[in-house]
Design a protein around this motif. Structure first.
Motif, PDB file in Angstrom:
ATOM      1  N   PHE B  74       0.875  -1.179   0.000  1.00  0.00           N
ATOM      2  CA  PHE B  74       0.000   0.000   0.000  1.00  0.00           C
ATOM      3  C   PHE B  74       0.906   1.221   0.000  1.00  0.00           C
ATOM      4  CE2 PHE B  74      -3.730   2.249   0.144  1.00  0.00           C
ATOM      5  CZ  PHE B  74      -4.088   2.855   1.337  1.00  0.00           C
ATOM      6  N   SER B  75       0.804   2.051  -1.035  1.00  0.00           N
ATOM      7  CA  SER B  75       1.679   3.210  -1.170  1.00  0.00           C
ATOM      8  C   SER B  75       0.917   4.509  -0.985  1.00  0.00           C
ATOM      9  CB  SER B  75       2.349   3.214  -2.541  1.00  0.00           C
ATOM     10  OG  SER B  75       3.176   2.087  -2.702  1.00  0.00           O
ATOM     11  N   LEU B  76       1.608   5.485  -0.463  1.00  0.00           N
ATOM     12  CA  LEU B  76       1.077   6.846  -0.359  1.00  0.00           C
ATOM     13  C   LEU B  76       1.915   7.728  -1.269  1.00  0.00           C
ATOM     14  CD1 LEU B  76      -1.015   8.599   1.203  1.00  0.00           C
ATOM     15  CD2 LEU B  76       0.861   9.192   2.762  1.00  0.00           C
ATOM     16  N   ILE B  77       1.238   8.479  -2.137  1.00  0.00           N
ATOM     17  CA  ILE B  77       1.929   9.257  -3.164  1.00  0.00           C
ATOM     18  C   ILE B  77       1.605  10.734  -2.996  1.00  0.00           C
ATOM     19  CG2 ILE B  77       2.229   9.583  -5.649  1.00  0.00           C
ATOM     20  CD1 ILE B  77       0.922   6.594  -5.711  1.00  0.00           C
ATOM     21  N   LEU B  78       2.663  11.528  -2.929  1.00  0.00           N
ATOM     22  CA  LEU B  78       2.527  12.979  -2.923  1.00  0.00           C
ATOM     23  C   LEU B  78       3.051  13.462  -4.267  1.00  0.00           C
ATOM     24  CD1 LEU B  78       3.038  11.889   0.078  1.00  0.00           C
ATOM     25  CD2 LEU B  78       3.668  14.255   0.614  1.00  0.00           C
ATOM     26  N   GLU B  79       2.150  13.821  -5.170  1.00  0.00           N
ATOM     27  CA  GLU B  79       2.560  14.192  -6.525  1.00  0.00           C
ATOM     28  C   GLU B  79       3.344  15.509  -6.525  1.00  0.00           C
ATOM     29  OE1 GLU B  79       2.272  12.504  -9.247  1.00  0.00           O
ATOM     30  OE2 GLU B  79       0.575  11.120  -9.061  1.00  0.00           O
ATOM     31  N   LEU B  80       2.885  16.460  -5.748  1.00  0.00           N
ATOM     32  CA  LEU B  80       3.532  17.776  -5.665  1.00  0.00           C
ATOM     33  C   LEU B  80       3.683  18.107  -4.177  1.00  0.00           C
ATOM     34  CD1 LEU B  80       1.473  19.668  -8.406  1.00  0.00           C
ATOM     35  CD2 LEU B  80       3.862  18.952  -8.601  1.00  0.00           C
ATOM     36  N   ALA B  81       4.798  17.696  -3.612  1.00  0.00           N
ATOM     37  CA  ALA B  81       4.972  17.853  -2.168  1.00  0.00           C
ATOM     38  C   ALA B  81       5.043  19.327  -1.763  1.00  0.00           C
ATOM     39  CB  ALA B  81       6.233  17.127  -1.724  1.00  0.00           C
ATOM     40  N   THR B  82       4.470  19.626  -0.619  1.00  0.00           N
ATOM     41  CA  THR B  82       4.502  20.984  -0.058  1.00  0.00           C
ATOM     42  C   THR B  82       5.035  20.925   1.374  1.00  0.00           C
ATOM     43  OG1 THR B  82       2.306  20.916   0.940  1.00  0.00           O
ATOM     44  CG2 THR B  82       2.426  21.523  -1.388  1.00  0.00           C
ATOM     45  N   PRO B  83       5.594  22.035   1.870  1.00  0.00           N
ATOM     46  CA  PRO B  83       6.118  22.034   3.252  1.00  0.00           C
ATOM     47  C   PRO B  83       5.071  21.637   4.293  1.00  0.00           C
ATOM     48  CG  PRO B  83       6.970  23.922   2.055  1.00  0.00           C
ATOM     49  CD  PRO B  83       5.944  23.276   1.149  1.00  0.00           C
ATOM     50  N   SER B  84       3.797  21.895   4.023  1.00  0.00           N
ATOM     51  CA  SER B  84       2.746  21.527   4.984  1.00  0.00           C
ATOM     52  C   SER B  84       2.574  20.020   5.106  1.00  0.00           C
ATOM     53  CB  SER B  84       1.407  22.167   4.587  1.00  0.00           C
ATOM     54  OG  SER B  84       0.960  21.630   3.347  1.00  0.00           O
ATOM     55  N   GLN B  85       3.185  19.284   4.195  1.00  0.00           N
ATOM     56  CA  GLN B  85       3.126  17.828   4.265  1.00  0.00           C
ATOM     57  C   GLN B  85       4.308  17.238   5.033  1.00  0.00           C
ATOM     58  OE1 GLN B  85       2.592  17.347  -0.043  1.00  0.00           O
ATOM     59  NE2 GLN B  85       0.539  16.529   0.374  1.00  0.00           N
ATOM     60  N   THR B  86       5.144  18.093   5.590  1.00  0.00           N
ATOM     61  CA  THR B  86       6.180  17.639   6.501  1.00  0.00           C
ATOM     62  C   THR B  86       5.522  17.025   7.722  1.00  0.00           C
ATOM     63  OG1 THR B  86       7.815  19.263   5.774  1.00  0.00           O
ATOM     64  CG2 THR B  86       8.051  18.407   8.019  1.00  0.00           C
TER      65      THR B  86
END
Lengths: 114, 114
Positions: B74-86
């Motif tokens: 099961f993968s989690l993908i952040l296509e366009l990472a942002t600092p708020s996803q830290t």
């Protein structure tokens, strides 16, 4: 939708003292209720779970919790804490109609002073 | 004991970059979950899955995609990472319904987005 409130972000107690960590849930139907513990730099581990039956549930390491439906509460208790109980404790809920979605509270950080 | 393995354990990414967090479980659980843990917010559910090929939105799915190509992964993908996803991301698997069901957690993946 179900939700959980843990009103105390931090609790500090002395070793040997009794402990209660508070948890209130919001769900109109039959809840499944959990307490998990997170030790530093680790994932979460199950302490205990309420599914049905006896409202007082016994868990690992002397922890217990009581389901009080009239108060929508599931507080965690321990008669005598040890320094090794210092950790973050999470209450969680899932709905009987969708047991697969588990929602966690914000957690309570417990510090046990020697 | 159920085994849930996450990779990478630590990741530094740049804003706008793509990030994939991977999770593998070896206990044939149908359900798998991705949560993020942030101070003051506890664990929040991002996506979960009932089995291979299925993904469901959790409470905070915006900015994240999930993929369940097999029972084990099961993968989690952040296509366009942002600092708020830290954040620290936890994968879990399990069958939380019934009297003894619970979730089993990995050790977490710390993501820093610069």
């Amino acid at each position: 939708a179900q939700s959980v409130t843990q009103p105390d972000a931090r609790v500090t107690v002395s070793e040997g003292a009794s402990l209660q960590l508070r948890c209130k849930y919001s769900y109109s139907g039959t809840p499944y209720l959990f307490w998990y513990v997170q030790y530093p730099r680790q994932g979460l581990q199950l302490l205990l779970k309420y599914y049905s039956g006896d409202p007082v549930v016994q868990g690992v390491n002397g922890f217990e919790a009581e389901f009080i439906k009239s108060n929508s509460s599931f507080h965690l208790r321990k008669a005598s804490v040890h320094w090794s109980d210092s950790a973050v404790y999470f209450c969680a809920v899932s709905a009987a109609s969708n047991t697969n979605k588990v929602v966690f509270g914000t957690g309570t950080r417990l510090q046990v002073l020697p | 004991e159920a085994a849930v393995t996450q990779s990478p354990r630590n990741k530094v990414a740049v804003t706008g970059g793509k990030v994939t967090l991977s999770c593998n479980q070896t206990n044939n659980h149908n359900n798998m979950y991705w949560y993020r843990q942030d101070t003051g917010h506890g664990l929040r559910l991002i996506h979960y899955s009932y089995g291979a090929g299925s993904t469901e939105k959790g409470d905070i799915p915006d900015g994240y995609k999930a993929s369940r190509p097999s029972q084990e992964n099961f993968s989690l993908i952040l296509e366009l990472a942002t600092p708020s996803q830290t954040s620290v991301y936890f994968c879990a698997s399990g069958e939380p319904g019934g009297n003894t069901g619970q979730l089993y957690f990995g050790e977490g993946s710390k993501l820093t987005v610069l």
